[in-house]
Design a protein around this motif. Structure first.
Motif, short mmCIF file in Angstrom:
data_model
loop_
_atom_site.label_atom_id
_atom_site.label_comp_id
_atom_site.label_asym_id
_atom_site.label_seq_id
_atom_site.Cartn_x
_atom_site.Cartn_y
_atom_site.Cartn_z
N SER A 95 -10.41 -5.73 -12.49
CA SER A 95 -10.33 -6.40 -11.19
C SER A 95 -9.69 -5.44 -10.20
CB SER A 95 -9.48 -7.68 -11.31
OG SER A 95 -9.29 -8.28 -10.05
N LEU A 96 -10.41 -5.12 -9.12
CA LEU A 96 -9.96 -4.13 -8.15
C LEU A 96 -9.49 -4.80 -6.87
CD1 LEU A 96 -12.88 -1.58 -8.55
CD2 LEU A 96 -10.65 -1.53 -9.67
N ARG A 97 -8.43 -4.24 -6.28
CA ARG A 97 -7.92 -4.77 -5.02
C ARG A 97 -7.44 -3.61 -4.16
NH1 ARG A 97 -5.95 -8.24 -1.60
NH2 ARG A 97 -3.76 -8.49 -1.06
N GLU A 98 -8.09 -3.43 -3.01
CA GLU A 98 -7.62 -2.42 -2.06
C GLU A 98 -6.39 -2.98 -1.37
OE1 GLU A 98 -9.06 0.09 1.89
OE2 GLU A 98 -10.53 -1.06 0.72
N ALA A 99 -5.28 -2.27 -1.46
CA ALA A 99 -4.02 -2.77 -0.92
C ALA A 99 -3.08 -1.61 -0.63
CB ALA A 99 -3.36 -3.74 -1.90
N THR A 100 -2.35 -1.73 0.46
CA THR A 100 -1.35 -0.73 0.82
C THR A 100 -0.13 -0.85 -0.08
OG1 THR A 100 -0.57 -2.27 2.51
CG2 THR A 100 -2.13 -0.56 3.21
N PHE A 155 -0.38 5.10 10.88
CA PHE A 155 -0.24 3.85 10.13
C PHE A 155 1.15 3.28 10.35
CE2 PHE A 155 0.38 7.69 7.66
CZ PHE A 155 1.69 7.55 7.22
N PRO A 156 1.33 1.95 10.22
CA PRO A 156 2.67 1.36 10.35
C PRO A 156 3.59 1.87 9.25
CG PRO A 156 0.95 -0.32 10.43
CD PRO A 156 0.29 0.94 9.98
N ARG A 157 4.86 2.01 9.55
CA ARG A 157 5.80 2.54 8.58
C ARG A 157 5.85 1.71 7.31
NH1 ARG A 157 10.91 2.18 6.54
NH2 ARG A 157 11.87 4.19 6.02
N GLU A 158 5.73 0.37 7.41
CA GLU A 158 5.93 -0.48 6.23
C GLU A 158 4.88 -0.26 5.14
OE1 GLU A 158 4.04 -3.17 9.47
OE2 GLU A 158 5.61 -1.63 9.34
N ARG A 182 10.64 15.90 14.42
CA ARG A 182 12.04 16.10 14.77
C ARG A 182 12.51 17.51 14.44
NH1 ARG A 182 14.43 10.15 12.88
NH2 ARG A 182 13.69 9.05 14.75
N GLN A 183 11.94 18.09 13.38
CA GLN A 183 12.26 19.48 13.07
C GLN A 183 11.81 20.42 14.18
OE1 GLN A 183 10.37 20.13 9.30
NE2 GLN A 183 11.85 18.89 8.15
N HIS A 184 10.82 19.97 14.93
CA HIS A 184 10.32 20.77 16.05
C HIS A 184 10.90 20.29 17.38
CE1 HIS A 184 7.38 21.90 12.96
NE2 HIS A 184 7.17 22.99 13.68
N GLY A 185 11.95 19.45 17.30
CA GLY A 185 12.70 19.09 18.49
C GLY A 185 12.11 18.01 19.35
N CYS A 186 11.28 17.14 18.80
CA CYS A 186 10.72 16.06 19.61
C CYS A 186 10.42 14.83 18.76
CB CYS A 186 9.46 16.53 20.33
SG CYS A 186 8.08 16.88 19.20
N GLU A 187 10.07 13.76 19.44
CA GLU A 187 9.64 12.53 18.79
C GLU A 187 8.13 12.39 18.94
OE1 GLU A 187 11.53 10.20 17.15
OE2 GLU A 187 13.26 11.54 17.38
N PRO A 188 7.46 11.82 17.96
CA PRO A 188 6.00 11.64 18.09
C PRO A 188 5.67 10.64 19.19
CG PRO A 188 6.82 10.48 16.16
CD PRO A 188 7.97 11.30 16.68
N ARG A 189 4.58 10.88 19.89
CA ARG A 189 4.13 9.96 20.96
C ARG A 189 3.07 9.02 20.37
NH1 ARG A 189 0.76 10.30 25.85
NH2 ARG A 189 0.14 12.46 25.37
N ILE A 190 3.56 7.98 19.70
CA ILE A 190 2.66 7.03 19.02
C ILE A 190 2.02 6.11 20.05
CG2 ILE A 190 2.51 5.16 17.33
CD1 ILE A 190 4.92 6.47 15.90
N VAL A 191 0.68 6.11 20.10
CA VAL A 191 -0.04 5.26 21.05
C VAL A 191 -0.78 4.12 20.36
CG1 VAL A 191 -0.30 7.09 22.76
CG2 VAL A 191 -2.04 6.82 20.98
N GLN A 192 -0.98 4.22 19.05
CA GLN A 192 -1.72 3.17 18.35
C GLN A 192 -1.41 3.24 16.86
OE1 GLN A 192 -3.88 0.71 19.74
NE2 GLN A 192 -3.49 -0.10 17.69
N GLU A 193 -1.26 2.07 16.25
CA GLU A 193 -1.10 1.99 14.81
C GLU A 193 -2.32 1.28 14.20
OE1 GLU A 193 2.58 0.04 13.91
OE2 GLU A 193 3.76 1.87 14.20
N ALA A 194 -2.69 1.69 12.99
CA ALA A 194 -3.79 1.05 12.27
C ALA A 194 -3.52 1.19 10.77
CB ALA A 194 -5.13 1.68 12.63
N ILE A 195 -3.93 0.21 10.01
CA ILE A 195 -3.61 0.21 8.58
C ILE A 195 -4.57 1.06 7.77
CG2 ILE A 195 -3.49 -1.28 6.54
CD1 ILE A 195 -2.42 -3.49 8.34
#
Length: 301
Positions: free
Chosen positions: A124-129, A197-200, A214-227
């Motif tokens: 039985s297969l289930r695609e799941a994060t 993708f969302p952190r969770e 952050r190692q490169h001295g900045c924060e990512p500019r997140i414009v959209q999340e998708a699973i």
């Protein structure tokens, strides 16, 4: 209750149509066999044989009983083999979770070969994060799962088989100026809009990407999340932003999207198969199956 021994005696008489030959076949004398059949007839409330001084024939009741008796004995004879197969993990059920990125690699072939080798295991297969898989493990609804995570950050409390380790690539719109080069410099990526993708659903991998910025001295500019990774790539094709994806996702070719490696050290990700310490023998068979395929010549995971 009808004993299996009595059913075997009835079948012998039904097939021989002779009490003497049936007794010889059963390695017993005729009187106890006759008494056993009479007792069976009494318990069923019907004559199973039509007897004369010269012949024995099945009665209508006996004709109705014979196929059922044969089926019951066949099932009983197979019982030990069935139980032993289950104890060895060759029979049973395997509920398997997987993240979408695994489907771009060897998983389809592994599953096909597993079904061929273990036809008596219900798969039985289930695609799941990851977050969904961990919840289903806790609820007893999942037996094993393929997950993606940052190196060394697989969930605690599980047995683990490492499947692969790979660099993250950049998925870019084909119209993006960055797509014109064979590799991409980190400095050119940092300020670009990011689809992620969302952190969770993959905390360690999300944190690894965040740490890269952050190692490169900045924060990512997140414009959209998708699973789903496929959805992320589709959003890239629409020009929403760029995305970090495992190298295996290159198998998913989407018009308007190109994949480019980073010029320098890129974040890494690992794929693992995880299962509970107290997993069933069926899980052990699947783990051995995957481990054997990973060790096969030509596998470079």
């Amino acid at each position: 209750m009808i004993e299996l021994r009595t059913l075997r005696q009835f079948i012998a008489v039904a097939e021989e149509l002779h009490f003497g030959r049936a007794a010889e076949r059963l390695h017993m004398t005729q009187p106890p066999l006759t008494q056993a059949i009479q007792k069976l007839e009494t318990s069923l409330g019907a004559a199973l044989f039509e007897r004369t001084s010269r012949s024995v024939a099945l009665s209508p009741a006996g004709q109705a009983l014979l196929p059922q008796a044969l089926t019951l004995l066949k099932q009983a004879d197979a019982l030990a083999a069935t139980v032993q197969a289950a104890a060895r993990g060759g029979r049973g059920r395997l509920r398997l979770g997987f993240v979408s990125t695994v489907g771009y690699g060897e998983l389809p072939r592994w599953l096909r070969l597993f079904r061929e080798a273990f036809a008596d295991i219900e798969l039985s297969l289930r695609e799941a994060t990851l977050d969904v898989q961990l919840r289903e493990f806790a609820q007893g609804e999942l037996d094993a799962g393929f997950i993606i995570h940052a190196p060394g950050a697989h969930p605690a409390g599980f047995e683990r088989l490492k499947i692969s380790s790979e660099a993250m690539l950049l998925a870019l719109s084909a119209d993006d100026v960055l797509a014109q080069s064979a590799t991409v410099d980190a400095a050119a990526v940092l300020g670009q809009p990011l689809v992620i993708f969302p952190r969770e659903i993959a905390p360690s991998l999300f944190d690894a990407l965040l740490a890269f910025y952050r190692q490169h001295g900045c924060e990512p500019r997140i414009v959209q999340e998708a699973i789903q990774m496929q959805t992320i790539v589709n959003l890239v094709s629409a020009g929403i932003g760029l995305a970090w994806v495992p190298a295996s996702v290159m198998a998913f070719q989407r018009a308007g999207v190109v994949y480019r490696p980073l010029n320098g050290a890129a974040p890494m990700c690992e794929t693992s198969l995880i299962w509970r310490v107290d997993a069933t023998p069926t899980v052990a068979r699947f783990v051995e199956h995957v481990e054997r395929l990973l060790m096969a010549p030509g596998n470079d995971s």
